[in-house]
Design a protein around this motif. Structure first.
Motif, mmCIF file in Angstrom:
data_model
loop_
_atom_site.group_PDB
_atom_site.id
_atom_site.type_symbol
_atom_site.label_atom_id
_atom_site.label_comp_id
_atom_site.label_asym_id
_atom_site.label_seq_id
_atom_site.Cartn_x
_atom_site.Cartn_y
_atom_site.Cartn_z
ATOM 1 N N SER A 44 40.197 19.196 33.694
ATOM 2 C CA SER A 44 39.683 18.010 32.997
ATOM 3 C C SER A 44 40.655 17.528 31.921
ATOM 4 C CB SER A 44 38.300 18.280 32.413
ATOM 5 O OG SER A 44 38.341 19.436 31.634
ATOM 6 N N ARG A 45 41.639 18.366 31.563
ATOM 7 C CA ARG A 45 42.669 17.885 30.633
ATOM 8 C C ARG A 45 43.481 16.769 31.281
ATOM 9 N NH1 ARG A 45 46.264 21.756 30.255
ATOM 10 N NH2 ARG A 45 44.949 23.267 31.317
ATOM 11 N N HIS A 46 43.585 16.827 32.608
ATOM 12 C CA HIS A 46 44.387 15.813 33.311
ATOM 13 C C HIS A 46 43.526 14.719 33.923
ATOM 14 C CE1 HIS A 46 47.891 18.262 32.719
ATOM 15 N NE2 HIS A 46 47.216 19.312 33.183
ATOM 16 N N TRP A 47 42.306 15.073 34.309
ATOM 17 C CA TRP A 47 41.422 14.097 34.987
ATOM 18 C C TRP A 47 40.694 13.284 33.925
ATOM 19 C CZ3 TRP A 47 41.480 13.335 40.199
ATOM 20 C CH2 TRP A 47 40.541 12.418 40.693
ATOM 21 N N LYS A 48 41.231 12.096 33.643
ATOM 22 C CA LYS A 48 40.716 11.301 32.520
ATOM 23 C C LYS A 48 39.573 10.369 32.924
ATOM 24 C CE LYS A 48 43.597 12.742 29.337
ATOM 25 N NZ LYS A 48 44.998 12.638 29.647
ATOM 26 N N ILE A 49 39.415 10.180 34.240
ATOM 27 C CA ILE A 49 38.351 9.277 34.705
ATOM 28 C C ILE A 49 37.007 9.975 34.470
ATOM 29 C CG2 ILE A 49 37.472 8.018 36.709
ATOM 30 C CD1 ILE A 49 40.250 8.481 38.031
ATOM 31 N N PRO A 50 36.081 9.343 33.734
ATOM 32 C CA PRO A 50 34.794 10.019 33.502
ATOM 33 C C PRO A 50 34.132 10.429 34.823
ATOM 34 C CG PRO A 50 34.950 8.053 32.137
ATOM 35 C CD PRO A 50 36.147 8.036 33.059
ATOM 36 N N THR A 51 33.601 11.656 34.854
ATOM 37 C CA THR A 51 32.964 12.159 36.072
ATOM 38 C C THR A 51 31.528 11.642 36.157
ATOM 39 O OG1 THR A 51 32.076 14.074 34.935
ATOM 40 C CG2 THR A 51 34.292 14.300 35.887
ATOM 41 N N TYR A 52 30.903 11.879 37.311
ATOM 42 C CA TYR A 52 29.504 11.455 37.480
ATOM 43 C C TYR A 52 28.622 12.054 36.391
ATOM 44 C CZ TYR A 52 29.538 8.808 41.848
ATOM 45 O OH TYR A 52 29.703 7.820 42.786
#
Ligand code: ADP
Ligand code: MG
Length: 702
Positions: A685-693
């Motif tokens: 999640s440090r890299h995945w910046k798109i908000p998750t569901y």
């Protein structure tokens, strides 16, 4: 459900130039003339209009308005307004506030930028807006809004309102013919009324702004399933969160000021999903009000740092949002024609109107399906996790048995009462809420009204109401034509009802509409199952339908063809925007996140190996390999989607183009999505910046 206490009677309708204000502010003769226009749908004389306009202006200025606008509903699905101030130079360098009768009854917005489906090329760019005095003027954002219909220079409809008013007229005419046969002469007008239940999602605005797909397309184009979805069923009718409550409170108050009877509100099934239902009104007013509801939901959400999502399917795997329209027809004497009534006579009349609706829905399943077709609603109807796109009617066991008994001349026994001969015995009272409140039926009889449940949440309700009004008008016309010739009304009425039941009972289905077995059963019965918008839309221009619209003067052939083109174009445009947004997000957000994480893992592996060749780095290597394989697949599918979006642009025919968007572009998007969702689960999640569901659906948590 919550009741919000405030000074409702004090504020209700305070921003509406309604009956009470008219009565108070207009000279008696003018008030009477205006009322007559409203009641009979006749022309408003200019001298009357001048007086009304002047009173309206004074009232509006007292309420802080500076501008006026003709408020209309072009084929964009939303409302349009062009503001003019009341200011007129007085010749001495000063300004006076003026508003003429001419400006009230007629406007001339430039029509050239609204969808016209070809009508524009043959007619002048100029369009006209004309006041619909049955829908009162109101003040919104310091602007006096005048609800209008919008037509081209030569009178062709360019909006939703014009055909809606025409369809109400058609229904009125045919229903009165039928009522006359029953000896009902006191009714002067028959109107259709609608109560729309509106579903929507509310999420935090900060989260919304981080999702270009939500911003540009209204729905998430990817997103892995959240660990907690709606499976606990703890949101439905659950306690309303404080921020949501504050939003609802303001929304209700603003709606009440505008004369909208916002009544019930509750949390819906999915997390972050809610519903609002106002009390039913005449179709055109219900339509205006529903547009206001949707508009205010969005603007008031923004004030609370929330975003209101009206898309039909913002999140895959989570319930989508629909809209139910509760539809009934009644006379100006307040008699609901779908109410069984108490006497044999009323029962017979009820049965005729009931079978008219049954026949209309069966004969025009295709048009009802078209009326709810859109790129957004395709995710709800006929998709994997949603009800099928089959139109059927739920009547409940009791009424179905009554129709069976009528059809077969058998006796129907209920609570010691025996039935029946049409027009001679009384129908049993069937309770409105028996066991079988079937929530899976697309079109359900609910005691004294029908509930059409296939609409998408973002729809203008005008489209489906136009279809319902017109198809029922058409069947009533056929019935009236036949019965007006009869020499033995009672016997011929009975025959007609029986014949109609026999011919159209296939459309009645009381079982579980979500069950797979229904799809097979419906096919056996010969019912339509038009799964996608491109499959459904051609029905709109089917000769039998074109002829019916023309007969009732709801759409000319030219107008219906123009709508068909607009609907096809809207569909293709929606998918095109989605595809481009997806490509952009994958390039700018997904791939960089993947590369960063791959880089981090690779560095870690190298560092580990540098310390000592004996140190095992296999977990990192395995993960890196897995991600590398997925990235390879991602690249291929992205390339394929990009190619497809370019390739389809060469297709000239609108229908072929829409089909290509469905079969090639949309399918390529679905394939690409699968890989992105798998990657989301692996990337840190440090890299995945798109908000998750999970981050979106639980973004409002206090
Ligand atoms: P539900 O149980 O489906 O939520 P409700 O009984 O609360 O339904 O009513 C839903 C909507 O139906 C409301 O907008 C309500 O005003 C409307 N409604 C009730 N009676 C009629 C009627 N006779 N004609 C049209 N709409 C109606
Ligand atoms: Mg309902």
């Amino acid at each position: 459900m919550v009741n919000i206490n405030s000074n409702i009677p004090g504020i209700f309708g305070s921003m509406v130039f309604g009956d009470a204000v008219m009565k108070e502010r207009l000279p008696k003769d003018i008030y009477k003339a205006l009322k007559k226009t409203i009641a009979n749908g006749t022309h408003l004389e200019l001298d009357v209009a001048n007086v009304v306009a002047s009173a309206m202006k004074d009232w509006a200025i007292e309420k802080g308005a500076t501008h006026f606008t003709h408020w209309f509903q072009p084929m964009t699905g939303i409302t349009a307004e062009k503001h003019d101030s009341f200011i007129v130079p007085d010749g001495d360098g000063q300004a006076i506030m003026e508003f003429s009768g001419k400006a009230l009854v007629k406007g001339e917005p430039d029509a050239s930028s609204f969808p016209s489906g070809g009508l524009r090329t043959t007619f002048e760019a100029r369009g006209y807006t004309a006041w619909d005095p049955t829908s009162y003027a109101f003040i919104k954002d310091n602007t006096l809004c005048i609800p209008t219909a919008f037509c081209s220079y030569s009178g062709e409809a360019l909006d939703m309102k014009t055909p809606l008013l025409r369809s109400m007229q058609a229904l009125n005419h045919q229903a009165l013919r039928v009522l006359h046969l029953f000896g009902v002469t006191d009714a002067k007008r028959v109107v259709s009324s609608v109560g729309p239940e509106q579903e929507y999602f509310l999420i935090d605005k900060d989260v919304f702004l981080k999702r270009p797909d939500l911003m540009y397309c209204g729905r998430t184009l990817f997103g892995a399933r959240p660990p907690k979805g709606q499976e606990m069923e703890d949101h439905y009718f659950g306690a309303i969160k404080h921020r949501v409550y504050e939003f609802m409170k303001e929304l209700n108050e603003e709606l009440w000021k505008l004369g909208v009877y916002a009544k019930t509100q509750h949390n819906e099934v999915a997390p972050a999903q809610h519903e609002l239902a106002p009390i039913y009104r005449e179709s055109n007013i219900a339509t205006d009000h529903n547009q206001l509801v949707m508009e205010l939901m969005k603007s008031i959400a923004a004030k609370h740092n929330l975003a209101c999502l009206l898309h039909e399917k913002p999140f895959a795997g989570v319930n989508g949002s629909g809209k139910h329209i509760n539809w009934s027809i009644s006379t100006d004497k307040g008699i609901n024609l779908l109410e069984p009534g108490d006497t044999p006579f009323e029962n017979a009349q009820f049965l005729l109107f009931l079978v008219a609706v049954i026949k209309a829905v069966d004969d025009y399943q295709d048009l009802l399906r078209v009326s709810v077709a859109s790129a957004g609603n395709d995710h709800r109807l006929g998709a994997n996790e949603a009800p099928p796109a089959i139109v059927s009617i739920f009547l409940g066991d009791e009424l179905t048995e009554i129709l069976n008994a009528l059809e077969n001349d058998t006796l129907y026994e209920c609570k010691g009462k025996t039935l029946m001969e049409i027009g001679a015995t009384v129908l049993p009272h069937f309770p409105k809420d028996t066991t079988d409140r079937n929530r899976t039926s697309p079109f359900a009889f609910t005691g004294n009204k029908f509930e059409f449940r296939m609409l998408g949440s973002s729809f203008s309700i005008a489209g489906p109401i136009i279809i319902l009004n017109t198809i029922v008008a058409e069947v009533l016309r056929q019935f009236a034509d036949e019965l007006e010739k009869s020499n033995d009304f009672k016997s011929d009425l009975s025959k007609l009802i029986k014949r109609t039941i026999k011919q159209h009972k296939r459309i009645i289905f009381n079982g579980n509409g979500y069950d797979q077995s229904w799809v097979k059963e419906a096919e056996r019965r010969g019912l339509l199952n038009l799964k996608t918008t491109p499959e459904a839309l051609p029905a709109l221009i089917h000769p039998k339908n074109v002829e019916m619209f023309a007969r009732h003067r709801v759409f000319t052939e030219h107008e219906i063809h123009s709508r068909y083109d607009i609907l096809l174009e809207n569909y293709s445009k929606a998918i095109n925007i989605e595809a481009l947004t997806m490509i952009d997000m994958v390039n700018k957000q997904v791939i960089p996140a993947v590369l960063d994480y791959e880089n981090e893992l690779a560095e870690l592996i190298i560092r580990k190996r540098a310390i000592s060749p004996d140190i095992i780095a296999s977990p990192e290597e395995n993960l890196l390999n897995k991600i590398a394989r997925l990235s390879e697949c991602l690249e291929k599918r992205l390339e394929y989607l990009t190619e497809q979006t370019v390739a389809v642009r060469d297709i000239k025919d609108n229908l072929e183009l829409a089909k290509a968007y469905r079969e090639r572009v949309y399918m390529a998007m679905s394939e690409l999505r699968l890989v992105v969702d798998e990657l989301e689960l692996l990337i840190s999640s440090r890299h995945w910046k798109i908000p998750t569901y999970a981050e979106i659906l639980y973004s409002v948590n206090e």
